[in-house]
Design a protein around this motif. Structure first.
Motif, PDB file in Angstrom:
ATOM      1  N   PHE A 120      -2.470  11.502   0.585  1.00 52.99           N
ATOM      2  CA  PHE A 120      -1.677  10.376   1.014  1.00 52.99           C
ATOM      3  C   PHE A 120      -0.570  10.785   1.876  1.00 52.99           C
ATOM      4  CE2 PHE A 120      -3.030   8.683  -3.197  1.00 52.99           C
ATOM      5  CZ  PHE A 120      -3.538   7.529  -2.560  1.00 52.99           C
ATOM      6  N   PHE A 161     -19.256   7.648 -14.742  1.00 54.17           N
ATOM      7  CA  PHE A 161     -17.972   7.985 -13.838  1.00 54.17           C
ATOM      8  C   PHE A 161     -17.894   9.280 -13.133  1.00 54.17           C
ATOM      9  CE2 PHE A 161     -13.441   9.670 -13.940  1.00 54.17           C
ATOM     10  CZ  PHE A 161     -13.068   8.609 -12.868  1.00 54.17           C
ATOM     11  N   VAL A 171     -18.778   2.330  -3.676  1.00 52.49           N
ATOM     12  CA  VAL A 171     -17.444   2.238  -4.213  1.00 52.49           C
ATOM     13  C   VAL A 171     -17.388   1.027  -5.077  1.00 52.49           C
ATOM     14  CG1 VAL A 171     -15.087   1.754  -3.899  1.00 52.49           C
ATOM     15  CG2 VAL A 171     -16.487   3.272  -2.281  1.00 52.49           C
ATOM     16  N   LEU A 181      -4.060  14.707  -3.869  1.00 50.21           N
ATOM     17  CA  LEU A 181      -3.457  13.580  -3.588  1.00 50.21           C
ATOM     18  C   LEU A 181      -2.499  13.932  -2.571  1.00 50.21           C
ATOM     19  CD1 LEU A 181      -3.037  12.364  -7.508  1.00 50.21           C
ATOM     20  CD2 LEU A 181      -4.496  11.375  -5.613  1.00 50.21           C
ATOM     21  N   THR A 225      -9.348  15.758  -4.303  1.00 47.65           N
ATOM     22  CA  THR A 225      -8.968  14.760  -5.448  1.00 47.65           C
ATOM     23  C   THR A 225     -10.305  14.575  -6.381  1.00 47.65           C
ATOM     24  OG1 THR A 225      -7.518  13.740  -4.094  1.00 47.65           O
ATOM     25  CG2 THR A 225      -7.758  12.830  -5.967  1.00 47.65           C
ATOM     26  N   TRP A 283      -3.340   3.949 -14.632  1.00 42.08           N
ATOM     27  CA  TRP A 283      -3.859   4.671 -13.529  1.00 42.08           C
ATOM     28  C   TRP A 283      -5.190   4.191 -12.951  1.00 42.08           C
ATOM     29  CZ3 TRP A 283      -7.627   9.175 -13.105  1.00 42.08           C
ATOM     30  CH2 TRP A 283      -7.277   9.961 -12.277  1.00 42.08           C
ATOM     31  N   PHE A 284      -6.070   3.653 -13.704  1.00 44.77           N
ATOM     32  CA  PHE A 284      -7.344   3.137 -13.466  1.00 44.77           C
ATOM     33  C   PHE A 284      -7.114   2.067 -12.585  1.00 44.77           C
ATOM     34  CE2 PHE A 284      -9.737   5.961 -16.323  1.00 44.77           C
ATOM     35  CZ  PHE A 284     -10.724   6.271 -15.289  1.00 44.77           C
ATOM     36  N   TYR A 317       0.948  -1.219   0.129  1.00 47.96           N
ATOM     37  CA  TYR A 317       0.155   0.001   0.171  1.00 47.96           C
ATOM     38  C   TYR A 317       0.822   1.224   0.125  1.00 47.96           C
ATOM     39  CZ  TYR A 317      -2.988   3.952   1.706  1.00 47.96           C
ATOM     40  OH  TYR A 317      -3.702   4.924   1.570  1.00 47.96           O
ATOM     41  N   MET A 353     -11.130  -0.588   0.267  1.00 45.91           N
ATOM     42  CA  MET A 353     -12.080  -0.216   0.964  1.00 45.91           C
ATOM     43  C   MET A 353     -13.300  -1.112   1.124  1.00 45.91           C
ATOM     44  SD  MET A 353     -11.740   4.297   0.552  1.00 45.91           S
ATOM     45  CE  MET A 353     -11.969   3.813  -1.114  1.00 45.91           C
ATOM     46  N   ILE A 367     -18.437  13.574   6.923  1.00 45.79           N
ATOM     47  CA  ILE A 367     -16.915  13.963   6.972  1.00 45.79           C
ATOM     48  C   ILE A 367     -16.842  15.285   7.501  1.00 45.79           C
ATOM     49  CG2 ILE A 367     -14.881  14.115   5.475  1.00 45.79           C
ATOM     50  CD1 ILE A 367     -15.331  11.319   5.907  1.00 45.79           C
ATOM     51  N   VAL A 372      -9.264  13.669  -0.020  1.00 49.53           N
ATOM     52  CA  VAL A 372      -9.989  12.852  -0.856  1.00 49.53           C
ATOM     53  C   VAL A 372     -11.169  13.394  -1.784  1.00 49.53           C
ATOM     54  CG1 VAL A 372     -11.120  10.784  -1.129  1.00 49.53           C
ATOM     55  CG2 VAL A 372      -9.422  10.783   0.475  1.00 49.53           C
ATOM     56  N   PHE A 423       1.507   6.687  -6.647  1.00 50.22           N
ATOM     57  CA  PHE A 423       0.262   7.025  -7.319  1.00 50.22           C
ATOM     58  C   PHE A 423       0.259   8.647  -7.542  1.00 50.22           C
ATOM     59  CE2 PHE A 423      -4.344   8.211  -7.795  1.00 50.22           C
ATOM     60  CZ  PHE A 423      -4.482   7.429  -8.589  1.00 50.22           C
ATOM     61  N   LEU A 480      -6.620   1.385  -4.823  1.00 50.08           N
ATOM     62  CA  LEU A 480      -6.874   1.885  -3.738  1.00 50.08           C
ATOM     63  C   LEU A 480      -8.444   1.915  -3.147  1.00 50.08           C
ATOM     64  CD1 LEU A 480      -4.935   5.129  -4.980  1.00 50.08           C
ATOM     65  CD2 LEU A 480      -4.323   3.810  -3.035  1.00 50.08           C
ATOM     66  N   HIS A 481      -9.344   1.989  -4.068  1.00 52.67           N
ATOM     67  CA  HIS A 481     -10.850   1.835  -3.765  1.00 52.67           C
ATOM     68  C   HIS A 481     -11.011   0.410  -3.243  1.00 52.67           C
ATOM     69  CE1 HIS A 481     -10.518   5.667  -6.082  1.00 52.67           C
ATOM     70  NE2 HIS A 481     -11.434   6.142  -5.231  1.00 52.67           N
TER      71      HIS A 481
HETATM   72  C1  HEM Z   1     -10.057   7.809 -11.010  1.00 53.42           C
HETATM   73  C2  HEM Z   1     -10.735   8.361 -10.261  1.00 53.42           C
HETATM   74  C3  HEM Z   1     -10.648   8.437  -8.713  1.00 53.42           C
HETATM   75  C4  HEM Z   1      -9.533   8.750  -8.213  1.00 53.42           C
HETATM   76  C5  HEM Z   1      -8.150   8.977  -8.987  1.00 53.42           C
HETATM   77  C6  HEM Z   1      -9.798   8.649  -6.848  1.00 53.42           C
HETATM   78  C7  HEM Z   1      -8.696   8.898  -5.705  1.00 53.42           C
HETATM   79  C8  HEM Z   1      -9.034   8.617  -4.301  1.00 53.42           C
HETATM   80  C9  HEM Z   1      -7.989   8.643  -3.724  1.00 53.42           C
HETATM   81  C10 HEM Z   1      -6.621   8.993  -4.028  1.00 53.42           C
HETATM   82  C11 HEM Z   1      -8.324   8.232  -2.381  1.00 53.42           C
HETATM   83  C12 HEM Z   1      -7.678   7.826  -1.072  1.00 53.42           C
HETATM   84  C13 HEM Z   1      -7.327   6.575  -1.019  1.00 53.42           C
HETATM   85  C14 HEM Z   1      -6.516   6.264   0.060  1.00 53.42           C
HETATM   86  O1  HEM Z   1      -6.418   6.883   0.862  1.00 53.42           O
HETATM   87  O2  HEM Z   1      -6.020   5.101   0.156  1.00 53.42           O
HETATM   88  C15 HEM Z   1      -9.919   8.052  -2.561  1.00 53.42           C
HETATM   89  C16 HEM Z   1     -10.629   7.660  -1.670  1.00 53.42           C
HETATM   90  C17 HEM Z   1     -11.953   7.349  -1.785  1.00 53.42           C
HETATM   91  N1  HEM Z   1     -12.681   7.347  -3.104  1.00 53.42           N
HETATM   92 FE1  HEM Z   1     -11.900   7.787  -4.635  1.00 53.42          FE
HETATM   93  N2  HEM Z   1     -11.091   8.341  -6.578  1.00 53.42           N
HETATM   94  C18 HEM Z   1     -11.594   8.265  -7.822  1.00 53.42           C
HETATM   95  C19 HEM Z   1     -12.889   7.781  -8.134  1.00 53.42           C
HETATM   96  C20 HEM Z   1     -13.852   7.476  -6.988  1.00 53.42           C
HETATM   97  C21 HEM Z   1     -15.254   7.231  -7.253  1.00 53.42           C
HETATM   98  C22 HEM Z   1     -15.840   6.942  -8.843  1.00 53.42           C
HETATM   99  C23 HEM Z   1     -15.749   6.853  -6.518  1.00 53.42           C
HETATM  100  C24 HEM Z   1     -17.245   6.576  -6.130  1.00 53.42           C
HETATM  101  C25 HEM Z   1     -17.668   5.699  -5.306  1.00 53.42           C
HETATM  102  C26 HEM Z   1     -14.766   7.109  -5.262  1.00 53.42           C
HETATM  103  C27 HEM Z   1     -14.804   7.072  -3.878  1.00 53.42           C
HETATM  104  C28 HEM Z   1     -13.982   7.131  -3.056  1.00 53.42           C
HETATM  105  C29 HEM Z   1     -14.222   7.013  -1.570  1.00 53.42           C
HETATM  106  C30 HEM Z   1     -15.585   6.723  -0.795  1.00 53.42           C
HETATM  107  C31 HEM Z   1     -13.117   7.000  -0.749  1.00 53.42           C
HETATM  108  C32 HEM Z   1     -12.664   6.905   0.731  1.00 53.42           C
HETATM  109  C33 HEM Z   1     -13.081   8.304   1.224  1.00 53.42           C
HETATM  110  C34 HEM Z   1     -12.385   8.150   2.780  1.00 53.42           C
HETATM  111  O3  HEM Z   1     -11.625   7.606   3.074  1.00 53.42           O
HETATM  112  O4  HEM Z   1     -13.161   9.244   3.461  1.00 53.42           O
HETATM  113  N3  HEM Z   1     -13.637   7.505  -5.783  1.00 53.42           N
HETATM  114  N4  HEM Z   1     -10.023   8.315  -3.925  1.00 53.42           N
END
Ligand code: HEM
Lengths: 361, 520
Positions: B468, B89, B19, B464, B179, A309-310, A266, A320, B104, B176, A273, A316-317
């Protein structure tokens, strides 16, 4: 001394280190471990020297500024830089976690990349930059891409180790996945070794070889050799599948927990990333925008970066989701690095081959 | 809410907030994109049939082509279903973020409260230190230690001592969401660019100016071509001003715009002139080092801006950007030699000469005549001159010199080799350029969305970084008197990167010990 001497020393050092690390993995004697680290550090210093010397050589030839002479302009130089970052990252982790067990997994990646440089016949010559490449954005783009690739390579190693430690039945999906992945990886290593030998023996050095990759095995003109290669690959995969539990026992003897492996996977991705996003995607787009007037054109290289990237966004997702933690996301981490390799090498070697026609061009 | 009473809207909301749905979309975008990189996009059908035949065999290739073509894979990034994926998306990101944001936000805004001893016991990171002296005496040392690791604390007087509590980085929980927002910004920027921008190209010969850029258009019949040329002349006469051009043509402005669109003509509203184009090479090599076009923008007949553009260094005027893309030779262009003639005494002048024209070296009777020109001169083994390329790789002019009508000497003067510029008498005849035979190829773009994309990129980097590398950290320090000395209970938590925070706490304890003495 010119840079190729230093490169030679470092390549040798990494290959020797790989053997010592694997020996260490088998016997777990402290002295062997220290020897492995020492050889790796020697290789690293030698490679650092090599890069600096080549920088100087480039600077003298190009007659441009220091930044315009950074040796990161072609496949050869960028692979060297990738290996350098990888070994640096590995040494940091070895130091921080006081654990040498990844060495046996990281040095083969370094070895693979360096062997690839020799076999594929990529040009080692220093060429001054054509106008499109004279951009600081491009420089930042390439440098950061490779730093992130190195971080991803680490996550690949630890992800694979995690899978090895976490599976114990041959019928398990994750078990089959890692044995096949590792089997393919090792087969390619062997195939390259074979290329390397035949290449040195049979081909005159003055002949220009565009690409010699797999010509001694999978792409051999003789059908029999081709078939034999595929059978060998199947045999290697089968052997790993059959005896994989031994490998697991070996790794388990190390005092590294599956949780640590998961965490390093991770962490590497958490570092890789953002760097990849900024350096690989954003700076690449800015450069394209400055040079060609379009920041995104869906060309195969760009698209493969996006795919990579995807895959990592998936990782990452996925972490969760309850059912996905652990083995499943480790598989995604391993797939992510495969996407990285394809972005870097596959697009140039395979897709461009597919897209080249002679007749229609 | 019971399952049955969930409305359809709730379910859709739930789906888009999940998610799981996100990683399905990630996979779909990634997998379809793979196909898009194997097949060549917007290519001739024959090319892709060949690719598919290589992959699936001669017999299957054409059939698979038909299927893929019908589904839109030959231009898949513009197909309706790929766009639908991108819409899903974005909706996913927006709804998912909206769904979680209130919770949050509460975590972000919640002030930190003091804890009981049992609660501190349960904190993720725990430490205990004993200090000599009563709480009142060591208090200052403890607060200094808290400050030393960068926390501003609140203080509460308790029964037998004090409690200090503090939190940092509560806003980093938003990383997040920043981002996710940035992705939406970038997509909006791309959409703005597609909707309100244009892409085109123009090839401008040295010395000419054009008021329009071209984009690929449907093939025109001869009548339409004539019409197009008429419109172009009108635009040229009006320096690219559409309103003026429609006046000249006697048609309505809207009609003119309509026609221009059909012919793939994009009026700039001004003209761009190419004053000169030049390729510079690396020394003793055919590797190009620099492509430069000297451009001038002309608006209403007045020169308003000049710039020498290079690859990676474009010219922007009124939102339209001109990029150095390529170059070439104009067939049958006459061309002029630009010569800088300096006599041995130092008097110098620059001349523009056609083939066959002559110049004199100041203060002498020596006259030079331009007899021949080669864009890329080389000499064969016998020393005979020949031209090795049609491009200007090594331009040279052949000059015949006479003195008072008598032939003196003759030879090639090369642009790239200063040693050929000297005459035996010490005069210098420098061949600066052969002008008027090249055109510069410019990529032209207007993209009002690009700034939104860049802004989105910056926001993404920021998001980001926060997501992170930063974390929400909480710290409680409770001091309790214990037989004349003080026990310090430390509790701490971080939503991310706990190990780093633990090291910080360790640092705090070391600081404390150094100052106060005492043990675990
Ligand atoms: C390619 C597009 C996306 C990117 C680059 C992105 C990026 C990120 C990153 C960097 C994190 C933090 C992860 C970590 O700390 O390990 C995150 C968390 C999260 N993302 Fe995304 N994300 C994307 C799309 C989405 C989409 C479409 C959803 C819709 C469900 C989503 C839902 C979440 C949720 C729920 C979290 C956790 C939030 C939290 O910890 O409170 N993400 N995302």
């Amino acid at each position: 001394m010119d840079s190729s001497v230093f490169f030679g020393i470092s390549t040798m050092a990494y290959i020797v280190a790989m053997i010592i690390y694997i020996t260490y993995l088998a016997f777990r004697k402290g002295g062997i471990g220290v020897a492995a680290t020492t050889v790796t550090v020697i290789g690293f210093f030698s490679q650092t020297m090599a890069i600096l010397v080549r920088w100087k050589e480039f600077y003298d030839i190009s007659g441009m500024g220091i930044l315009r002479s950074v040796p990161l302009t072609n496949l050869y130089e960028s692979l060297i830089f990738f290996v350098w970052c990888l070994i640096l990252g590995y040494l940091i982790i070895e130091f921080k976690y006081k654990n040498r067990s990844f060495g046996a997994f990281v040095t083969p990646v370094a070895g693979l990349a360096l062997a690839f440089i020799d076999i594929s016949g990529v040009s080692k010559e220093i060429h001054p930059l054509i106008p499109a490449l004279q951009s600081n954005w491009l420089l930042a783009h390439v440098t950061m891409s490779f730093i992130s690739y190195a971080a991803f390579a680490l996550s690949y190693s630890t992800g694979l180790m995690y899978l090895i430690v976490k599976t114990d039945r041959r019928s398990q999906g994750a078990y089959i996945f890692w044995t096949v992945t590792l089997g393919i990886f090792i087969t390619f290593l062997f195939a390259m070794g074979l290329d390397f030998l035949t290449f040195k023996v049979t081909v005159k050095p003055e002949e220009f070889i565009k690409s010699y990759l797999f010509k001694a095995s999978f792409l051999h003109p003789s059908g029999a050799v081709k078939v034999l290669s595929w059978i060998s690959m199947a045999a290697i995969i089968f052997a790993i599948w059959r005896f994989g539990l031994i490998l697991r026992a070996v790794i388990e003897k190390f005092n590294i927990s599956a949780e640590d492996l998961d965490e390093i996977t991770y962490k590497s991705i958490a570092v890789g990333f953002p760097i990849f996003t900024l350096g690989g995607l954003i700076f690449g787009a800015i450069w394209a925008d400055q040079a060609w007037g379009t920041y995104w054109s869906w060309d195969p290289k760009e698209t493969w970066s996006l795919i990579t990237w995807f895959v990592y966004a998936f990782y990452l997702h996925g972490r969760m989701l309850r059912g996905w933690r652990g083995k499943r996301v480790a598989i995604v981490a391993v797939l992510g690095f495969m996407a990285v390799i394809f972005t870097y090498l596959g697009v140039n070697l395979l897709l461009s081959g597919l897209h080249a026609y002679g007749g229609l061009e | 809410m019971p399952e049955e009473r969930k409305t359809v809207i709730n379910r859709i909301w739930g789906l888009f907030a999940s998610v799981k749905f996100a990683i399905v979309i990630f996979s779909l975008i990634a997998l379809t994109s793979v196909i898009g990189t194997v097949l060549e996009q917007r290519a001739e059908p024959a090319r892709n049939i060949l690719i598919l035949s290589r992959l699936f065999g001669e017999s299957l290739g054409p059939t698979i082509y038909k299927v893929f073509d019908a589904v839109g894979f030959m231009d898949m990034y513009h197909s309706w279903w790929f766009r639908a994926l991108l819409v899903f998306f974005s909706t996913n990101i927006i709804i998912c973020s909206l769904d979680r944001l209130p919770r949050i936000w509460k975590l972000v805004r919640e002030p930190i409260k003091p804890l009981t001893a049992e609660q501190i016991e349960k904190a993720g990171i725990r430490r205990e230190v004993s200090l000599k002296g009563k709480p009142e005496k060591v208090k200052e040392g403890v607060t200094a230690a808290i400050k030393a690791i960068g926390f501003h604390y609140e203080e509460m007087k308790e029964d037998r001592g004090y409690q200090f509590y503090s939190q940092k980085g509560n806003y980093t929980r938003l990383g997040v969401y920043i981002t996710h927002l940035s992705i939406i910004l970038i997509l909006i920027g791309a959409l703005v660019g597609i909707s309100f921008g244009f892409k085109g190209f123009m090839n401008i010969p040295e010395g000419r100016s054009y008021p329009v850029a071209f984009s690929p258009s449907a093939s025109l019949d001869p009548g339409e071509e004539q019409d197009r040329d008429r419109l172009l002349r009108a635009l040229e006469a009006s320096w690219g001003n559409v309103a003026k051009a429609s006046g000249l043509l006697g048609i309505k402005e809207e009609d003119l715009k309509e026609k221009l669109k059909r012919y793939g003509i994009q009026p700039l509203g001004f003209s761009v002139r190419c004053d000169d184009f030049d390729v510079e090479f690396y020394e003793n090599s055919q590797m190009p080092k620099k492509y430069t076009s000297w451009l001038t923008v002309i608006e209403d007949g007045k020169e308003v801006k000049s710039k020498a553009i290079e690859v990676n260094d474009p010219l922007t005027y009124k939102g339209v950007t001109f990029y150095q893309a390529n170059y070439g030779m104009i067939p049958n262009a006459p061309g002029w030699s630009i010569m800088k003639v300096t006599s041995a005494s130092g008097a110098s002048e620059v001349k523009r000469l056609a083939l066959g024209e002559s110049f004199t070296i100041q203060g002498t009777k020596i006259e030079g005549t331009i007899r021949d020109f080669s864009p890329a001169l080389s000499f064969d083994k016998q020393g005979r001159a020949f031209t090795f390329s049609e491009m200007m790789n090594n331009p040279a002019v052949f000059v015949e010199f006479t003195e008072a009508g008598k032939e003196k000497y003759a030879g090639w003067i090369l642009k790239r080799y200063p040693e050929t510029w000297r005459t035996p008498e010490g005069h210098t005849v420098q061949f600066i350029d052969f002008w008027g035979v090249q055109y510069t190829g410019l990529q032209v773009r207007r993209d009002p969305g690009v700034w939104i994309v860049y802004l989105g990129s910056m926001v993404m980097t920021l998001g980001l970084f926060i997501a992170f590398f930063m974390s929400h950290r909480k710290l409680w320090v409770k001091m309790v008197e214990d037989k004349g000395s003080t026990r310090v209970y430390i509790g701490a938590s971080a939503n991310k990167n706990r190990a780093a925070f633990e090291r910080k706490i360790q640092k705090m304890i070391i600081f404390l010990r150094k100052r106060q003495g005492g043990g675990e």
